[in-house]
Design a protein around this motif. Structure first.
Motif, PDB file in Angstrom:
ATOM      1  N   ALA A 146      32.334  -5.963  20.626  1.00  9.23           N
ATOM      2  CA  ALA A 146      32.851  -7.220  21.170  1.00  9.23           C
ATOM      3  C   ALA A 146      34.075  -7.643  20.382  1.00  9.23           C
ATOM      4  O   ALA A 146      34.229  -7.265  19.204  1.00  9.23           O
ATOM      5  N   LEU A 147      34.913  -8.433  21.013  1.00  8.57           N
ATOM      6  CA  LEU A 147      36.060  -8.981  20.310  1.00  8.57           C
ATOM      7  C   LEU A 147      35.591  -9.895  19.182  1.00  8.57           C
ATOM      8  O   LEU A 147      34.532 -10.520  19.297  1.00  8.57           O
ATOM      9  N   PRO A 148      36.360  -9.990  18.096  1.00  4.31           N
ATOM     10  CA  PRO A 148      36.011 -10.951  17.041  1.00  4.31           C
ATOM     11  C   PRO A 148      35.938 -12.358  17.606  1.00  4.31           C
ATOM     12  O   PRO A 148      36.717 -12.735  18.500  1.00  4.31           O
ATOM     13  N   LYS A 149      35.001 -13.149  17.127  1.00  3.89           N
ATOM     14  CA  LYS A 149      34.776 -14.489  17.677  1.00  3.89           C
ATOM     15  C   LYS A 149      35.991 -15.378  17.578  1.00  3.89           C
ATOM     16  O   LYS A 149      36.220 -16.247  18.423  1.00  3.89           O
ATOM     17  N   GLU A 150      36.802 -15.157  16.547  1.00  6.16           N
ATOM     18  CA  GLU A 150      37.952 -16.042  16.375  1.00  6.16           C
ATOM     19  C   GLU A 150      39.056 -15.746  17.387  1.00  6.16           C
ATOM     20  O   GLU A 150      40.050 -16.441  17.461  1.00  6.16           O
ATOM     21  N   GLY A 151      38.897 -14.663  18.176  1.00  4.04           N
ATOM     22  CA  GLY A 151      39.909 -14.325  19.173  1.00  4.04           C
ATOM     23  C   GLY A 151      41.152 -13.750  18.539  1.00  4.04           C
ATOM     24  O   GLY A 151      41.137 -13.278  17.402  1.00  4.04           O
ATOM     25  N   LEU A 168      39.366  -3.457  19.382  1.00  9.00           N
ATOM     26  CA  LEU A 168      40.775  -3.269  19.051  1.00  9.00           C
ATOM     27  C   LEU A 168      40.958  -2.215  17.966  1.00  9.00           C
ATOM     28  O   LEU A 168      42.057  -1.694  17.777  1.00  9.00           O
ATOM     29  N   GLN A 169      39.874  -1.898  17.276  1.00  6.54           N
ATOM     30  CA  GLN A 169      39.897  -0.878  16.216  1.00  6.54           C
ATOM     31  C   GLN A 169      38.612  -0.050  16.303  1.00  6.54           C
ATOM     32  O   GLN A 169      37.755  -0.115  15.414  1.00  6.54           O
ATOM     33  N   PRO A 170      38.447   0.749  17.370  1.00  9.07           N
ATOM     34  CA  PRO A 170      37.179   1.433  17.622  1.00  9.07           C
ATOM     35  C   PRO A 170      36.990   2.757  16.889  1.00  9.07           C
ATOM     36  O   PRO A 170      35.961   3.412  17.051  1.00  9.07           O
ATOM     37  N   GLU A 171      37.958   3.162  16.087  1.00  9.51           N
ATOM     38  CA  GLU A 171      37.916   4.491  15.479  1.00  9.51           C
ATOM     39  C   GLU A 171      36.647   4.786  14.694  1.00  9.51           C
ATOM     40  O   GLU A 171      36.132   5.922  14.761  1.00  9.51           O
ATOM     41  N   PRO A 172      36.070   3.829  13.937  1.00 10.11           N
ATOM     42  CA  PRO A 172      34.820   4.137  13.212  1.00 10.11           C
ATOM     43  C   PRO A 172      33.692   4.605  14.128  1.00 10.11           C
ATOM     44  O   PRO A 172      32.892   5.458  13.743  1.00 10.11           O
ATOM     45  N   GLY A 194      40.844  11.192  29.822  1.00  7.89           N
ATOM     46  CA  GLY A 194      41.434  12.338  29.164  1.00  7.89           C
ATOM     47  C   GLY A 194      42.040  11.996  27.821  1.00  7.89           C
ATOM     48  O   GLY A 194      42.699  12.810  27.191  1.00  7.89           O
ATOM     49  N   LYS A 195      41.854  10.758  27.370  1.00  6.12           N
ATOM     50  CA  LYS A 195      42.374  10.329  26.074  1.00  6.12           C
ATOM     51  C   LYS A 195      41.568   9.125  25.641  1.00  6.12           C
ATOM     52  O   LYS A 195      40.826   8.536  26.426  1.00  6.12           O
ATOM     53  N   ASP A 196      41.724   8.737  24.389  1.00  6.69           N
ATOM     54  CA  ASP A 196      40.978   7.586  23.898  1.00  6.69           C
ATOM     55  C   ASP A 196      41.374   6.335  24.658  1.00  6.69           C
ATOM     56  O   ASP A 196      42.526   6.130  25.009  1.00  6.69           O
ATOM     57  N   VAL A 197      40.378   5.484  24.910  1.00  7.21           N
ATOM     58  CA  VAL A 197      40.649   4.221  25.587  1.00  7.21           C
ATOM     59  C   VAL A 197      41.445   3.308  24.677  1.00  7.21           C
ATOM     60  O   VAL A 197      41.121   3.135  23.508  1.00  7.21           O
ATOM     61  N   LYS A 198      42.501   2.735  25.198  1.00  5.83           N
ATOM     62  CA  LYS A 198      43.315   1.784  24.446  1.00  5.83           C
ATOM     63  C   LYS A 198      43.040   0.376  24.966  1.00  5.83           C
ATOM     64  O   LYS A 198      43.033   0.155  26.180  1.00  5.83           O
ATOM     65  N   SER A 246      37.170  -4.931  25.277  1.00  6.00           N
ATOM     66  CA  SER A 246      38.556  -5.354  25.069  1.00  6.00           C
ATOM     67  C   SER A 246      38.980  -6.412  26.083  1.00  6.00           C
ATOM     68  O   SER A 246      39.966  -7.109  25.888  1.00  6.00           O
ATOM     69  N   ALA A 247      38.220  -6.547  27.180  1.00  6.73           N
ATOM     70  CA  ALA A 247      38.500  -7.566  28.193  1.00  6.73           C
ATOM     71  C   ALA A 247      37.616  -8.794  28.032  1.00  6.73           C
ATOM     72  O   ALA A 247      37.635  -9.686  28.871  1.00  6.73           O
ATOM     73  N   GLY A 248      36.805  -8.845  26.970  1.00  8.03           N
ATOM     74  CA  GLY A 248      35.991 -10.023  26.707  1.00  8.03           C
ATOM     75  C   GLY A 248      34.524  -9.876  27.009  1.00  8.03           C
ATOM     76  O   GLY A 248      33.765 -10.835  26.874  1.00  8.03           O
ATOM     77  N   VAL A 249      34.086  -8.687  27.436  1.00  9.99           N
ATOM     78  CA  VAL A 249      32.667  -8.447  27.686  1.00  9.99           C
ATOM     79  C   VAL A 249      31.968  -8.192  26.353  1.00  9.99           C
ATOM     80  O   VAL A 249      32.506  -7.505  25.482  1.00  9.99           O
ATOM     81  N   GLU A 250      30.768  -8.741  26.181  1.00  8.83           N
ATOM     82  CA  GLU A 250      29.982  -8.491  24.977  1.00  8.83           C
ATOM     83  C   GLU A 250      29.018  -7.347  25.280  1.00  8.83           C
ATOM     84  O   GLU A 250      28.212  -7.435  26.207  1.00  8.83           O
ATOM     85  N   CYS A 251      29.119  -6.269  24.500  1.00  5.62           N
ATOM     86  CA  CYS A 251      28.374  -5.048  24.800  1.00  5.62           C
ATOM     87  C   CYS A 251      27.455  -4.659  23.648  1.00  5.62           C
ATOM     88  O   CYS A 251      27.801  -4.845  22.477  1.00  5.62           O
TER      89      CYS A 251
END
Length: 296
Positions: free
Chosen positions: A290-295, A220-224, A13-17, A253-258
């Motif tokens: 995916a999360l940035p490689k540098e973590g 972490l910044q999915p708005e685009p 019901g709201k954007d995923v954080k 956001s949990a480390g899965v590459e999608c």
């Protein structure tokens, strides 16, 4: 949490954080791979009961090839297509078990895949999501992990899809197949790679018939990605592309590459999906989440 959450176009019901406490750096090589074949690739949602067995046969050969070369490391997810979406149409939200027809509808779809894969000589087991998970109050999955792991250990291919899933309040919720990766990363952990094959080559920046793809999404910044989404088809009952993107953002956001990429009956070899994405064929357009490689 609304029992018909899949109709709202939003997971919760709201954007995923992003869940900062679970952040994990991704790896280049796929440990476990989950491949979803979207319903639009084997079904016309505007035609009741539509199921393209020729298309299913093609993708079954592709999935069989992936399984033979990577036994124990592959999970298959089927979209619901016209059959799944029809089961959720005209459901009364006042009925706590109103989405029960989804259970049979998607069992029928999974069985069509099981038959096609068995014809390719693959040992398979269709699994019911609602028998392995419960929806928590916040909409996340509380999962039973033993079943999927045991099927993989036996060298068989698990077939998953959306389902009617019991919730903490005793009601049933109609869950889109796009949300299955959220179950899987809790059941299997990471490293996990999720590839969603659809009828478009990723998140398109210039509309449904556009040619520009959003190459990368930072969860972490999915708005685009959200800004690029367009209105759903009238035949879609599960939130359309937004549900897909939100679910993958949550996983990433949990480390899965999608990845989201276009499926094609012309593509006969998808074994590259296990390789680092930088080694994929140049013709393969995709959106990587995916999360940035540098973590962090």
């Amino acid at each position: 949490m609304n029992r018909m959450e899949t109709l709202s176009g939003s997971l919760l019901g709201k954007d995923v954080k992003p869940r900062a406490s679970t952040l994990t750096a991704v790896t280049d090589q796929a440990g476990m791979l989950a491949v979803k074949v979207g319903g639009s690739l084997f079904s016309d949602k505007s035609i009741e009961g539509s199921l393209d067995l020729v298309a299913i046969g093609h993708y079954a050969r592709v999935i069989a090839d992936l399984h033979r070369s990577n036994s124990g490391r592959l999970v298959f997810i089927s979209g619901g297509g016209a059959i799944g979406h029809a089961a959720l149409r005209d459901i009364k939200d006042s009925d706590p078990f109103g989405c029960l027809p989804l259970n049979k509808a998607l069992a029928d779809v999974r069985w069509a895949w099981a038959q096609a894969l068995a014809r390719e000589g693959i040992k398979v087991l269709p699994l019911q999501l609602g028998a392995m998970s419960i929806l928590s109050e916040d909409g996340t999955f509380s999962v039973q992990t033993d079943t999927v792991r045991k099927v993989l250990e036996l060298g068989a291919l698990p077939i998953l899809s959306g389902d009617s899933v019991p919730a903490h309040d005793g009601s049933l919720h109609g869950i889109s197949s796009d949300r299955v990766p959220q179950f899987l990363f809790r059941a299997l952990g990471v490293p996990l790679r999720v590839v969603s094959l659809t009828d478009v080559p990723g998140v398109l920046l210039d509309g449904p018939n556009g040619g520009r793809t959003l190459d990368y999404v930072n969860p972490l910044q999915p708005e685009p990605a959200y800004k690029a989404l367009w209105a759903n088809s009238e035949w879609d009952t599960t939130g359309g592309f937004r549900t897909k993107v939100e679910a993958l953002v949550d996983c990433a956001s949990a480390g899965v590459e999608c990845f989201i990429l276009k499926g094609s009956t012309q593509e006969k070899d998808y074994r590259f999906l296990f390789s680092p994405h930088t080694q994929w064929p140049s013709r393969i357009r995709r959106t990587r989440i995916a999360l940035p490689k540098e973590g962090m």
